[in-house]
Design a protein around this motif. Structure first.
Motif, short mmCIF file in Angstrom:
data_model
loop_
_atom_site.label_atom_id
_atom_site.label_comp_id
_atom_site.label_asym_id
_atom_site.label_seq_id
_atom_site.Cartn_x
_atom_site.Cartn_y
_atom_site.Cartn_z
N VAL A 92 -1.56 -17.45 35.77
CA VAL A 92 -2.76 -16.78 36.67
C VAL A 92 -1.83 -15.91 37.53
CG1 VAL A 92 -3.87 -17.49 38.71
CG2 VAL A 92 -3.77 -18.85 36.67
N LEU A 93 -2.50 -14.33 37.65
CA LEU A 93 -1.64 -13.48 38.31
C LEU A 93 -2.71 -13.09 39.55
CD1 LEU A 93 -0.68 -11.42 34.97
CD2 LEU A 93 0.66 -13.34 36.23
N ASP A 94 -1.97 -12.01 40.44
CA ASP A 94 -2.80 -11.57 41.50
C ASP A 94 -3.77 -10.27 40.88
OD1 ASP A 94 -1.07 -9.04 41.55
OD2 ASP A 94 -0.31 -10.00 43.31
N LYS A 95 -4.59 -9.61 41.90
CA LYS A 95 -5.33 -8.63 41.30
C LYS A 95 -4.34 -7.68 40.58
CE LYS A 95 -7.12 -8.12 45.43
NZ LYS A 95 -8.02 -7.64 46.47
N SER A 96 -3.27 -7.12 41.24
CA SER A 96 -2.23 -6.16 40.51
C SER A 96 -1.83 -6.51 39.37
CB SER A 96 -1.40 -5.56 41.42
OG SER A 96 -0.48 -6.65 41.94
N GLY A 97 -1.62 -7.72 38.99
CA GLY A 97 -1.10 -8.38 37.89
C GLY A 97 0.18 -8.83 37.99
N ALA A 98 0.55 -9.35 39.28
CA ALA A 98 1.97 -9.71 39.56
C ALA A 98 1.81 -11.11 39.65
CB ALA A 98 2.35 -9.15 40.82
N ALA A 99 3.01 -11.82 39.30
CA ALA A 99 2.81 -13.32 39.28
C ALA A 99 2.80 -13.83 40.90
CB ALA A 99 4.18 -13.90 38.93
N LEU A 100 2.31 -14.83 40.98
CA LEU A 100 1.78 -15.53 42.34
C LEU A 100 3.29 -16.09 42.87
CD1 LEU A 100 -1.30 -17.45 42.05
CD2 LEU A 100 -1.09 -15.25 42.18
N VAL A 101 3.30 -15.95 44.22
CA VAL A 101 4.53 -16.56 45.04
C VAL A 101 4.03 -17.80 45.90
CG1 VAL A 101 5.58 -14.32 45.10
CG2 VAL A 101 4.23 -15.14 47.12
N ALA A 102 5.10 -18.44 46.12
CA ALA A 102 4.92 -19.75 46.96
C ALA A 102 3.70 -19.46 48.01
CB ALA A 102 6.27 -20.36 47.37
N GLY A 103 2.82 -20.37 48.21
CA GLY A 103 1.82 -20.03 49.32
C GLY A 103 0.69 -19.20 49.06
N ASP A 104 0.56 -18.61 47.85
CA ASP A 104 -0.52 -17.76 47.68
C ASP A 104 -1.86 -18.68 47.36
OD1 ASP A 104 0.57 -15.11 47.72
OD2 ASP A 104 0.76 -15.01 45.48
N LEU A 105 -1.65 -19.92 47.00
CA LEU A 105 -2.67 -20.73 46.78
C LEU A 105 -2.57 -21.78 47.68
CD1 LEU A 105 -3.00 -20.93 42.94
CD2 LEU A 105 -4.11 -19.14 44.54
N SER A 106 -3.81 -22.44 48.18
CA SER A 106 -3.67 -23.63 49.27
C SER A 106 -4.73 -24.35 48.95
CB SER A 106 -3.91 -23.30 50.78
OG SER A 106 -4.93 -22.48 50.97
N SER A 107 -4.51 -25.89 49.23
CA SER A 107 -5.53 -26.65 48.69
C SER A 107 -7.12 -26.46 49.55
CB SER A 107 -5.25 -28.24 49.41
OG SER A 107 -5.98 -29.37 49.06
N GLY A 108 -8.10 -26.46 48.63
CA GLY A 108 -9.45 -26.11 49.20
C GLY A 108 -9.73 -24.49 49.36
N LEU A 109 -8.84 -23.53 48.74
CA LEU A 109 -8.94 -22.02 48.66
C LEU A 109 -9.91 -22.06 47.54
CD1 LEU A 109 -8.25 -19.37 49.58
CD2 LEU A 109 -6.56 -19.25 48.06
#
Length: 371
Positions: A92-109
């Motif tokens: 699962v990558l961000d819009k630009s195709g970069a790997a996610l980093v800690a805190g990009d996702l949160s419970s309920g997002l």
């Protein structure tokens, strides 16, 4: 290539049943591939996510442009994968195709993702809030510790730090005529920081309240300084003075640039970081007998932000109140008994022939303004 052609009443010639079904099935596949389906039963961990899809994929599997929505069940601590209906775990990558980093996702997002070239890309915002960054939060330190900058915080988010120094302890006299002084209130400082200008962790030191004099006549001890790393300091209040006969004065309030000094037995109120008001009044900045920023000793050494000053022993002098800090303790000679200051930063009340009140601890409050 998919075709938008379809059979209708205007079609020339006979329409065989199999031809009609094949065309119908082809259009349904095209619509499925271009639709956005909700993923359910989201589980796994924050970094290895599982989910269910209904209707399930056909034998052709994923196709570029397929989109899905889901609600994440937990915050991630690093790169993220997603497995649908027990299939392979895909990045699962961000819009630009970069790997996610800690805190990009949160419970309920809630997110929309798209399958692109063997991985999923999140089309919506990441980072804990719809606009990126982190949500507003508040943390109070009443004991020394470490502040940790939240993962995913935006560079331009504002972090506001408030500090109070410890209040000074009250003095103790040896006679009812000693006029013993209360401790100075702890000073107050406040500063707003840009998140990017703060390190990942900051050591927080909470100044302890000064001890009131016990057992014999003499001055109380000064309150300790509170610090937010090397970035901010709130200075402690000075100790109240005590002596055998007359005019033991209050400690100075904690200043913005230096600590309050201890009152003298000969009649001088302790000084803070700047000139203060009259004994028992409200001065400007950090002063002696209760000030705008830090309280001081004396009878009703009031303060707006810093701790209130401790009261004198004379007729049970009242401690100074503070609008935002702790109040100073009352003075006394046993009837009433001297009392300690309240947190944060209140000075201890003075006592004659009676043990004096202690100053109160300082405090650190950290406010993160929401993105």
């Amino acid at each position: 290539m998919a075709s938008r052609d379809r059979y209708s009443s205007a079609t020339v010639g006979d329409i065989a049943g199999d031809d009609f079904l094949d065309q119908y099935a082809g259009h349904v596949d095209t619509i499925y591939d271009a639709s956005c389906f909700p993923l359910t039963s989201v589980g796994g961990t924050g970094d290895a996510v599982t989910a269910a899809l209904d209707p399930a994929l056909d034998a052709g599997g994923f196709a570029d442009g397929m989109r899905f929505t889901l609600t994440w069940g937990a915050a991630n601590t690093g790169a993220v994968t997603l497995a649908i209906n027990g299939g392979s775990a895909l990045a699962v990558l961000d819009k630009s195709g970069a790997a996610l980093v800690a805190g990009d996702l949160s419970s309920g997002l809630r997110s929309m993702i798209e399958y692109v070239g063997g991985s999923f890309r999140i089309l919506t915002e990441v980072g804990g809030t719809a606009a990126g960054g982190v949500a507003a939060s508040y943390q109070a330190f009443t004991a020394s510790g470490t502040w940790t900058k939240p993962a995913g915080i935006a560079d331009d988010q504002m972090v506001v730090v408030e500090l109070w120094g410890g209040g000074g302890g009250g003095g103790r006299g040896s006679s009812s005529a000693s006029g013993t002084g209360g401790g100075g209130g702890g000073g107050y400082v406040r500063r707003a920081f840009r998140a990017a200008d703060l390190p990942s962790t900051v050591s927080v030191t909470i100044g302890q309240g000064g001890l009131g004099r016990t057992g014999s006549n003499g001055a109380g001890t000064a309150g300790g300084n509170s610090t937010f790393g090397a970035l901010l300091t709130a200075y402690g209040g000075g100790g109240g003075a005590g002596n055998a006969a007359g005019q033991g004065r209050g400690g100075g309030g904690g200043g913005e640039l230096e600590a309050g000094t201890t009152g003298t037995a000969g009649g001088t109120t302790g000084l803070g970081g700047a000139v203060g008001g009259a004994d028992g009044g409200i001065g400007v900045n950090a002063g002696r007998a209760g000030t705008i920023w830090g309280g001081g000793g004396g009878n009703s050494g009031k303060a707006v932000f810093g701790g209130g000053g401790g009261g004198t022993d004379t007729a049970g002098g009242d401690g100074g109140v503070s609008l935002h800090g702790g109040n100073g303790g009352d003075g006394g000679d046993g009837s009433p008994v001297p009392t300690s200051g309240s947190a944060p930063g209140g000075g201890g009340g003075g006592g004659s022939t009676w043990d004096a009140g202690n100053g109160a601890r300082g405090e650190c409050r950290v406010w993160i303004m929401g993105a």
